[in-house]
Design an enzyme around this catalytic site. Structure first.
Site, mmCIF file in Angstrom:
data_model
loop_
_atom_site.group_PDB
_atom_site.id
_atom_site.type_symbol
_atom_site.label_atom_id
_atom_site.label_comp_id
_atom_site.label_asym_id
_atom_site.label_seq_id
_atom_site.Cartn_x
_atom_site.Cartn_y
_atom_site.Cartn_z
ATOM 1 N N HIS A 151 41.636 38.533 38.401
ATOM 2 C CA HIS A 151 41.906 38.247 39.802
ATOM 3 C C HIS A 151 43.144 38.994 40.277
ATOM 4 O O HIS A 151 43.223 39.414 41.436
ATOM 5 C CB HIS A 151 42.076 36.737 39.996
ATOM 6 C CG HIS A 151 42.246 36.329 41.416
ATOM 7 N ND1 HIS A 151 41.314 36.629 42.389
ATOM 8 C CD2 HIS A 151 43.250 35.665 42.056
ATOM 9 C CE1 HIS A 151 41.727 36.154 43.559
ATOM 10 N NE2 HIS A 151 42.901 35.570 43.384
ATOM 11 N N ASP A 176 37.258 39.626 37.540
ATOM 12 C CA ASP A 176 37.810 38.476 38.257
ATOM 13 C C ASP A 176 37.020 37.224 37.864
ATOM 14 O O ASP A 176 35.808 37.163 38.039
ATOM 15 C CB ASP A 176 37.717 38.710 39.772
ATOM 16 C CG ASP A 176 38.519 37.715 40.595
ATOM 17 O OD1 ASP A 176 38.703 36.568 40.139
ATOM 18 O OD2 ASP A 176 38.953 38.087 41.703
ATOM 19 N N SER A 222 42.339 37.549 47.855
ATOM 20 C CA SER A 222 42.097 36.165 47.487
ATOM 21 C C SER A 222 41.813 35.318 48.736
ATOM 22 O O SER A 222 40.844 35.579 49.439
ATOM 23 C CB SER A 222 43.302 35.643 46.688
ATOM 24 O OG SER A 222 42.983 34.458 46.005
#
Length: 339
Positions: free
Chosen positions: A315, A286, A132
């Site tokens: 995600h 995602d 991330s």
């Protein structure tokens, strides 16, 4: 492996940020795993993610894993704004709380580079990797310090925050700041109504449609959808500070390797300049960083390979909670380190 007090601090002194403000007595909290070898060639940097702390990366580190502390010296630096490094919640006036300055990915990585070079005397990194916002910092490392970084494995993240991703972040920001208790950042107690609302907005984005269709949350020990929304999501954000979350949100929203000094906002030029062997691992479903976005990125980086994580966990394929995804990511990192 440790928690709140189980880390070291790099005292960086006064740090001038890209936005022009000065962080006085800036502190970078970090933890290391393993030992640095004699020629200092076995160092890996694994930055934290949005609201994450160093211990949240420990699922990647262990015997027999790619990030094996018997082989590598792993440095996990905490992002500015995460509550351990310099943040709104721990900065004295006048830059405290609602007055904390904006921080970029470059600001974070420049400070990490000082830690690596000044504290440890490391000139080359075998790898920078992260999930991330940790992926965003991995790209940033490769652009800002091309002679230092040998390899990067950014997973479930991006080199530039997409317009759609910015819209999502506007939604969670609006949910948090709509709480009257937020008081423009000058709250006496945490705006928990806003934090809970933010968590519920986040819940629809962090995991994919297929994750919810298959009721995968039951694998995480939650007995119903509502139990998951309260127990996992609201619990996730209630121990975070609202100003800290908003500081990191600004960093994320404004992510762009083109903002690196010398590139004048040209993202493609910045990506073209990357010398590190690059393996990009987007999550197949995602909703923040879809594979097609990262395919665009890979096309602009020399020596880049794109490999999609075949996961329904959206995600959170990169969060370390799903064993199948952990194996996929770990195997990919092992393969790149072996090259």
């Amino acid at each position: 492996m440790g928690r709140e007090n189980d880390y070291e601090v790099f005292a960086a002194g006064d740090v001038v940020l890209q936005g022009g403000a000065t962080l006085r007595d800036a502190r970078l909290a970090y933890k290391t795993y393993g030992r640095l070898n004699a020629d200092k060639s076995n160092a890996i940097v694994c930055p934290t993610w949005y609201s994450g702390r160093h211990w949240d990366n420990e699922w990647m580190i262990g015997e027999g894993m790619a990030l094996d502390p018997d082989t590598y010296f792993i440095i996990v630096p905490n992002m500015l704004g995460n509550g351990l490094s310099t943040s709104p919640s721990n900065t004295p006036p006048p830059y405290d709380r609602g007055r904390f300055p904006n921080v970029t990915f470059y600001d974070n990585v420049a400070l990490q580079h000082r830690l690596v070079t000044e504290r440890f005397g490391i000139e080359r990194l075998a790898l920078v990797t992260g999930w991330s916002m940790g992926a965003g910092q991995s790209y940033q490392w490769a652009v800002a310090y091309p002679e230092t970084v040998e390899r990067i494995v950014p997973f479930c993240g991006s080199s530039v925050t997409s317009v759609h991703n910015k819209v999502f972040l506007e939604g969670i920001k609006a949910a948090l700041t709509a709480d009257a208790a937020w008081n423009n950042g000058w709250y006496a107690t945490q705006p928990t109504t806003g934090l809970r609302a933010m968590a519920r907005v986040y819940a629809g984005w962090g995991f994919s449609q297929a994750f919810y269709w298959n009721q995968e949350y039951t694998r995480l020990g939650f007995s119903s959808l509502e139990d998951f929304l309260v127990g996992f999501w609201e619990g996730f954000f209630l121990d975070r500070d609202a100003n800290n979350l908003l500081t990191m949100l600004w960093t994320w929203q404004n992510g762009d390797v083109g903002r690196t000094p010398g590139f004048n906002g040209d993202t493609v030029h910045a990506l073209n300049s990357i010398k590190a062997k690059t393996l990009i691992l987007p999550g197949g479903k995602d909703l923040y960083f879809p594979p097609e976005d990262e395919k665009w990125t890979a096309e602009h980086i020399p020596n880049a390979e794109l490999r999609v994580i075949p996961s329904t966990w959206g995600h959170f394929a990169g969060h370390g909670t799903n064993p199948e995804d952990v194996r996929f990511i770990d195997d990919a990192i092992k393969e790149l380190l072996a090259r």
